[in-house]
Write a protein that holds these residues in place. Sequence first.
Motif, PDB file in Angstrom:
ATOM      1  N   THR A 115       0.839  -1.187   0.000  1.00 47.62           N
ATOM      2  CA  THR A 115       0.000   0.000   0.000  1.00 47.62           C
ATOM      3  C   THR A 115       0.883   1.249   0.000  1.00 47.62           C
ATOM      4  O   THR A 115       2.046   1.206   0.372  1.00 47.62           O
ATOM      5  CB  THR A 115      -0.933   0.030   1.226  1.00 47.62           C
ATOM      6  OG1 THR A 115      -0.141   0.079   2.426  1.00 47.62           O
ATOM      7  CG2 THR A 115      -1.822  -1.199   1.262  1.00 47.62           C
TER       8      THR A 115
ATOM      9  N   VAL B 233      -7.202   3.597   0.782  1.00 51.13           N
ATOM     10  CA  VAL B 233      -7.234   2.558   1.808  1.00 51.13           C
ATOM     11  C   VAL B 233      -8.277   2.827   2.881  1.00 51.13           C
ATOM     12  O   VAL B 233      -8.603   1.926   3.667  1.00 51.13           O
ATOM     13  CB  VAL B 233      -5.849   2.370   2.466  1.00 51.13           C
ATOM     14  CG1 VAL B 233      -4.841   1.828   1.480  1.00 51.13           C
ATOM     15  CG2 VAL B 233      -5.367   3.665   3.112  1.00 51.13           C
TER      16      VAL B 233
ATOM     17  N   LEU C 199     -11.235  -1.423  -0.774  1.00 49.93           N
ATOM     18  CA  LEU C 199     -10.013  -2.132  -0.415  1.00 49.93           C
ATOM     19  C   LEU C 199     -10.227  -3.641  -0.522  1.00 49.93           C
ATOM     20  O   LEU C 199      -9.381  -4.365  -1.071  1.00 49.93           O
ATOM     21  CB  LEU C 199      -9.609  -1.752   1.008  1.00 49.93           C
ATOM     22  CG  LEU C 199      -8.203  -2.116   1.466  1.00 49.93           C
ATOM     23  CD1 LEU C 199      -7.154  -1.449   0.602  1.00 49.93           C
ATOM     24  CD2 LEU C 199      -8.013  -1.708   2.932  1.00 49.93           C
TER      25      LEU C 199
END
Length: 237
Positions: A7, A55, A61
């Motif tokens: 991420t 996120v 997500l």
Amino acid sequence: MKTALITGATSGIGRAMALALHKAGYGVLALGRSQDALAELRAVAPGISTVAVDVTDRDALAAALGAWQIDVLVNNAGVMPQPGSFDTMSLEDIDRTVLVNLQAVLWLTRAVVPQMRQRQAGHIVFTGSSAAHAPGANFAVYAATKAAIAAFAAGLRGDVAASGIRVTELVPGRVETALYTQILTDETRSAMYEGGQSLQPEDVAEALVAVLGLPARADITRLDIMPTRPVPPIKLK
């Protein structure tokens, strides 16, 4: 080929990690918010898969994971609020820092751990911060979220170690990244980085590759990565 999900892969440490793992032979699934930055990442390293996602959007997500089998999860995305005394922080900055730096990490880790446990293998990595272990003035909430990540990593390790899942907290000191761009003046940032005293994103990425390369029987639980030369404290202007 093992697959690593990263991420915050559009800049700084996350981007360096994506490139380093791609070079090391991993399949890389890079997550970030900027479509343009992800496209540039694919152009530099064809073969990297990317998904544009925030996120903090839990449903998006989960959808980004799809049917991917994740062997390595690198929880790297993070934000740093405007530095200053806690009592002057906006509630919006407090909420977003906790949401991105902690809550979203819990969501994603919860989504990935069951498949790792089923396979009895996997590695979960957190990009922490020295601020978690030596907090100072003007960064109280940021330090609190990173301290929570340190505690979560330790607790999670206790939950999953018997399933052969490794958990590592990377703890870099000051890294020269875009994280400070929106919150510090050019003059303050120049003083921070004067003389090449800060780490580079590639330094942290190389440490990640080294940690992942250890035999499955060995787990680096916490790795502190500090500049060789002392760095001056951040002086706000």
